[in-house]
Design an enzyme around this catalytic site. Structure first.
Site, PDB file in Angstrom:
ATOM      1  N   HIS A  68      24.957  21.865  26.230  1.00  0.00           N
ATOM      2  CA  HIS A  68      26.194  22.483  25.892  1.00  0.00           C
ATOM      3  C   HIS A  68      26.160  23.186  24.357  1.00  0.00           C
ATOM      4  O   HIS A  68      26.378  24.287  24.226  1.00  0.00           O
ATOM      5  CB  HIS A  68      27.149  21.680  26.356  1.00  0.00           C
ATOM      6  CG  HIS A  68      28.831  21.651  25.674  1.00  0.00           C
ATOM      7  ND1 HIS A  68      29.411  23.173  25.124  1.00  0.00           N
ATOM      8  CD2 HIS A  68      30.079  20.703  25.295  1.00  0.00           C
ATOM      9  CE1 HIS A  68      30.842  22.842  25.206  1.00  0.00           C
ATOM     10  NE2 HIS A  68      30.897  21.587  25.027  1.00  0.00           N
ATOM     11  N   ASP A 104      25.064  31.870  21.327  1.00  0.00           N
ATOM     12  CA  ASP A 104      23.915  31.371  21.049  1.00  0.00           C
ATOM     13  C   ASP A 104      22.804  32.589  20.614  1.00  0.00           C
ATOM     14  O   ASP A 104      21.621  32.055  20.208  1.00  0.00           O
ATOM     15  CB  ASP A 104      23.866  30.132  21.496  1.00  0.00           C
ATOM     16  CG  ASP A 104      24.988  29.398  21.660  1.00  0.00           C
ATOM     17  OD1 ASP A 104      25.361  28.797  20.710  1.00  0.00           O
ATOM     18  OD2 ASP A 104      24.641  28.704  23.062  1.00  0.00           O
ATOM     19  N   HIS A 140      25.662  32.646  31.094  1.00  0.00           N
ATOM     20  CA  HIS A 140      26.907  32.297  30.698  1.00  0.00           C
ATOM     21  C   HIS A 140      27.785  32.002  32.169  1.00  0.00           C
ATOM     22  O   HIS A 140      27.311  32.970  33.083  1.00  0.00           O
ATOM     23  CB  HIS A 140      27.555  32.658  29.879  1.00  0.00           C
ATOM     24  CG  HIS A 140      28.886  31.948  29.576  1.00  0.00           C
ATOM     25  ND1 HIS A 140      29.976  31.541  29.893  1.00  0.00           N
ATOM     26  CD2 HIS A 140      28.547  30.908  27.846  1.00  0.00           C
ATOM     27  CE1 HIS A 140      30.927  30.401  29.122  1.00  0.00           C
ATOM     28  NE2 HIS A 140      29.669  30.690  27.612  1.00  0.00           N
TER      29      HIS A 140
HETATM   30  N1  CMC Z   1      17.318  33.309  32.212  1.00  0.00           N
HETATM   31  C1  CMC Z   1      16.537  33.711  33.079  1.00  0.00           C
HETATM   32  N2  CMC Z   1      17.344  33.291  34.153  1.00  0.00           N
HETATM   33  C2  CMC Z   1      18.255  33.447  33.667  1.00  0.00           C
HETATM   34  C3  CMC Z   1      19.006  32.836  32.548  1.00  0.00           C
HETATM   35  C4  CMC Z   1      18.170  32.879  31.639  1.00  0.00           C
HETATM   36  N3  CMC Z   1      18.713  32.308  30.520  1.00  0.00           N
HETATM   37  N4  CMC Z   1      20.031  31.883  33.571  1.00  0.00           N
HETATM   38  C5  CMC Z   1      20.034  32.643  34.376  1.00  0.00           C
HETATM   39  N5  CMC Z   1      19.447  32.360  34.795  1.00  0.00           N
HETATM   40  C6  CMC Z   1      18.895  33.299  36.625  1.00  0.00           C
HETATM   41  C7  CMC Z   1      19.061  31.918  37.411  1.00  0.00           C
HETATM   42  O1  CMC Z   1      17.548  31.483  37.464  1.00  0.00           O
HETATM   43  C8  CMC Z   1      19.151  32.596  38.134  1.00  0.00           C
HETATM   44  O2  CMC Z   1      18.614  33.038  38.751  1.00  0.00           O
HETATM   45  P1  CMC Z   1      18.292  33.019  40.877  1.00  0.00           P
HETATM   46  O3  CMC Z   1      19.265  33.592  41.352  1.00  0.00           O
HETATM   47  O4  CMC Z   1      17.042  34.205  41.023  1.00  0.00           O
HETATM   48  O5  CMC Z   1      18.122  31.526  40.816  1.00  0.00           O
HETATM   49  C9  CMC Z   1      20.662  32.985  38.130  1.00  0.00           C
HETATM   50  O6  CMC Z   1      20.419  33.993  36.547  1.00  0.00           O
HETATM   51  C10 CMC Z   1      21.320  32.981  37.973  1.00  0.00           C
HETATM   52  O7  CMC Z   1      21.154  31.741  36.711  1.00  0.00           O
HETATM   53  P2  CMC Z   1      22.614  30.405  37.371  1.00  0.00           P
HETATM   54  O8  CMC Z   1      21.516  29.180  36.577  1.00  0.00           O
HETATM   55  O9  CMC Z   1      22.855  30.060  38.160  1.00  0.00           O
HETATM   56  O10 CMC Z   1      24.011  30.171  35.920  1.00  0.00           O
HETATM   57  P3  CMC Z   1      25.089  29.178  35.471  1.00  0.00           P
HETATM   58  O11 CMC Z   1      25.588  29.643  35.787  1.00  0.00           O
HETATM   59  O12 CMC Z   1      24.943  28.144  36.535  1.00  0.00           O
HETATM   60  O13 CMC Z   1      23.776  28.963  33.527  1.00  0.00           O
HETATM   61  C11 CMC Z   1      23.545  28.722  31.467  1.00  0.00           C
HETATM   62  C12 CMC Z   1      24.568  29.389  32.796  1.00  0.00           C
HETATM   63  C13 CMC Z   1      24.366  29.326  30.651  1.00  0.00           C
HETATM   64  C14 CMC Z   1      23.262  27.172  31.658  1.00  0.00           C
HETATM   65  C15 CMC Z   1      21.955  29.199  32.047  1.00  0.00           C
HETATM   66  O14 CMC Z   1      22.354  31.084  31.846  1.00  0.00           O
HETATM   67  C16 CMC Z   1      21.328  29.077  30.534  1.00  0.00           C
HETATM   68  O15 CMC Z   1      20.215  28.208  31.002  1.00  0.00           O
HETATM   69  N6  CMC Z   1      21.030  30.101  29.417  1.00  0.00           N
HETATM   70  C17 CMC Z   1      20.295  29.921  29.588  1.00  0.00           C
HETATM   71  C18 CMC Z   1      21.057  28.809  27.678  1.00  0.00           C
HETATM   72  C19 CMC Z   1      21.838  29.114  27.051  1.00  0.00           C
HETATM   73  O16 CMC Z   1      22.131  29.845  26.106  1.00  0.00           O
HETATM   74  N7  CMC Z   1      23.442  28.641  27.187  1.00  0.00           N
HETATM   75  C20 CMC Z   1      23.883  28.651  26.077  1.00  0.00           C
HETATM   76  C21 CMC Z   1      25.520  29.311  26.944  1.00  0.00           C
HETATM   77  S1  CMC Z   1      26.960  29.892  25.833  1.00  0.00           S
HETATM   78  C22 CMC Z   1      27.747  27.917  25.214  1.00  0.00           C
HETATM   79  C23 CMC Z   1      28.708  28.267  25.426  1.00  0.00           C
HETATM   80  O17 CMC Z   1      29.549  28.683  25.288  1.00  0.00           O
HETATM   81  O18 CMC Z   1      28.983  26.691  25.389  1.00  0.00           O
END
Ligand code: CMC
Length: 444
Positions: free
Chosen positions: A284, A379, A323
């Site tokens: 988070h 971020d 995101h």
């Molecule tokens: N780098 C590489 N690949 C990614 C990333 C990333 N940062 N984020 C998502 N993907 C890929 C993921 O592997 C998946 O690929 P595939 O379809 O081939 O399996 C696809 O994109 C969809 O991702 P997801 O994991 O289903 O997306 P999610 O909604 O569950 O996750 C997230 C969102 C923010 C946790 C993720 O994008 C992530 O881990 N980002 C990096 C950490 C980050 O920057 N977090 C800050 C969020 S903003 C803070 C706030 O608003 O509070």
């Protein structure tokens, strides 16, 4: 059978009658049901009437991360993740960052309207005169170990505030609610700065109420022997914009925690402490720190292609990208990017910025990221600003907590006033053993 709601014509030309309901056939029994659809939502409780027998509990819905469950109605923050839109009380985040201040946005979130000049001045005055904390709070924080994480100290400090203001538990009293809102917003920077000074082994600095909100915070962080700490106004303005950008983000993990804990009718300090605890988690509040570590590891622009190959092969994650809600450029990231330039003009160039800009450019040119709708989030650039302000990484999440307090308080107030509010109490699917015979200890 549930009632059906009907609304007027949908399409131009032919008069089409829209039936805002969902027809469901329970194939276990062959029975059909009509469930009303309101605001694009069906009520989970409407499924409970679907039973296989008289004594059946009824059908439930399963949604462990609330990924498709609306937990409340809210008028505070609107997000359109596909379009990259963020609005507070109908005002765009771009307009608020350009024209407003964090304290004015806090007023807007809480009261629903921008303040008049008199209301604004009164609000700023109230927050300013409540920045001090009880001396007992100072002694409480001094009891922490020398290397205590400042976020752990903040979490404990916010919870402890409830013991200094015991009448805050009268949550039906509008004056108590108002005072808790003011005190939380006013004292959060003080607690955050005390936690920082503690971790540095430095004496705590009391608030300077001649300074405006972000300048006062920087003074409490950095003031040493000088009579007055004089931060560069460009830096205080940049910090204020960061505060606006983090003020609220509808039903995120920490806000849901505040609402959930607050639904037990506990006092607001304890409810907000739950929000601080949720924000502490790396999924988070901690991603901006991870971005800095990633930029450090990449080291030079030349290493970007091999890093991105590592991301695509699944060995790395591009931190600060992607995101759950935004499937477009996070509007907050766009604003922060301009902010970084202004801050670095004052503090001097940071070589990590060049790597970040190039990394973003290449990722946005790459099919892997565009096809997955991965764009920079809030971020990606915020850590660079904190670093330029010489704020250590352990403090990043603490600084996030300061402005998010306005959102937590606004959402808590809305929840308390909502006639739909009941104590949050999800159901479970029980998958364990049943009706086992107890075996005494010596026979096991
Ligand atoms: N780098 C590489 N690949 C990614 C990333 C990333 N940062 N984020 C998502 N993907 C890929 C993921 O592997 C998946 O690929 P595939 O379809 O081939 O399996 C696809 O994109 C969809 O991702 P997801 O994991 O289903 O997306 P999610 O909604 O569950 O996750 C997230 C969102 C923010 C946790 C993720 O994008 C992530 O881990 N980002 C990096 C950490 C980050 O920057 N977090 C800050 C969020 S903003 C803070 C706030 O608003 O509070």
């Amino acid at each position: 059978m549930s009632t059906t709601e009907r609304s007027g014509s949908l399409e131009s030309g032919a008069v089409a009658e829209r039936n805002d309901s969902l027809s469901v056939t329970d194939n276990r029994t062959g029975e059909s049901f009509e469930i009303p659809i309101t605001d694009g939502t069906v009520k989970a409780m409407d499924f409970r009437q679907m039973k296989v027998s008289e004594d059946d509990f009824g059908l439930m819905t399963y949604d462990p991360a609330f990924t498709n469950t609306a937990s409340c109605r809210s008028e505070i923050t609107y997000i359109d993740g596909e379009a990259g839109v963020l609005e507070h009380r109908g005002y765009s985040i771009e307009a608020l960052c350009k024209h407003s201040s964090y304290l004015e946005v806090a007023y807007l979130l809480i009261h629903g309207e921008l303040p008049t000049k008199d209301q604004h001045d009164e609000w700023v005055h109230e927050v300013t005169i409540h920045t001090y904390v009880h001396e007992g709070m100072k002694r409480f924080l001094q009891g922490f170990r020398y290397d205590a994480h400042p976020m752990g100290m903040l979490l404990a400090g916010v919870g402890a505030l409830s013991t200094f203001y015991p009448t805050a538990k009268n949550i039906d009293d509008p004056d108590e609610r108002h005072m808790a809102a003011v005190r939380l917003i006013a004292k959060m920077p003080t607690l955050a700065a005390f936690a920082y000074r503690h971790s540095m082994g430095l004496p705590y600095v009391y608030p300077d109420n001649d300074l405006w909100y972000p300048a006062n915070f920087l003074s409490m962080l950095y003031k040493m022997a000088e009579a007055k700490y004089d931060a560069d106004p460009r830096l205080t303005r940049a910090l204020d914009v960061l505060f606006i950008l983090h003020a609220d983000h509808e039903q995120n993990c920490s806000t849901s925690a505040v609402r959930s804990v607050g639904s037990s009718q506990v006092d607001p300090y304890s409810a907000v402490a739950a929000g601080v605890a949720a924000l502490y988690g790396p999924l988070h509040g901690g991603a901006n720190e991870a971005v800095l570590r990633m930029l450090d590891r990449i080291e030079t622009v030349e290493n970007i292609p091999s890093f991105l190959e590592g991301v695509k092969s699944g060995d790395e994650r591009l931190m600060g990208f992607g995101h759950r809600v935004y499937k477009n450029y996070d509007p907050r990231a766009r604003i922060i990017k301009t902010n970084v330039d202004e801050v670095l003009e004052v503090t001097g160039m940071n070589p990590k910025l060049e790597i970040a800009v190039e990394l973003e450019k290449r990722a946005l040119d790459d099919e892997y990221f565009t096809s997955r709708k991965l764009y920079p989030n809030v971020d990606f650039y915020s850590g660079l600003i904190y670093e330029a302000l010489e704020i250590p990484p352990a403090m990043f999440t603490v600084i996030f907590a300061i402005p998010r307090t306005a959102g937590w308080v606004a959402q808590w107030l809305e929840m308390v006033d909502d006639s739909d509010t009941k104590i949050a109490r999800p159901r479970q699917i029980y998958s364990g053993e049943r009706e086992r015979d107890y075996v005494s200890l010596d026979e096991r």
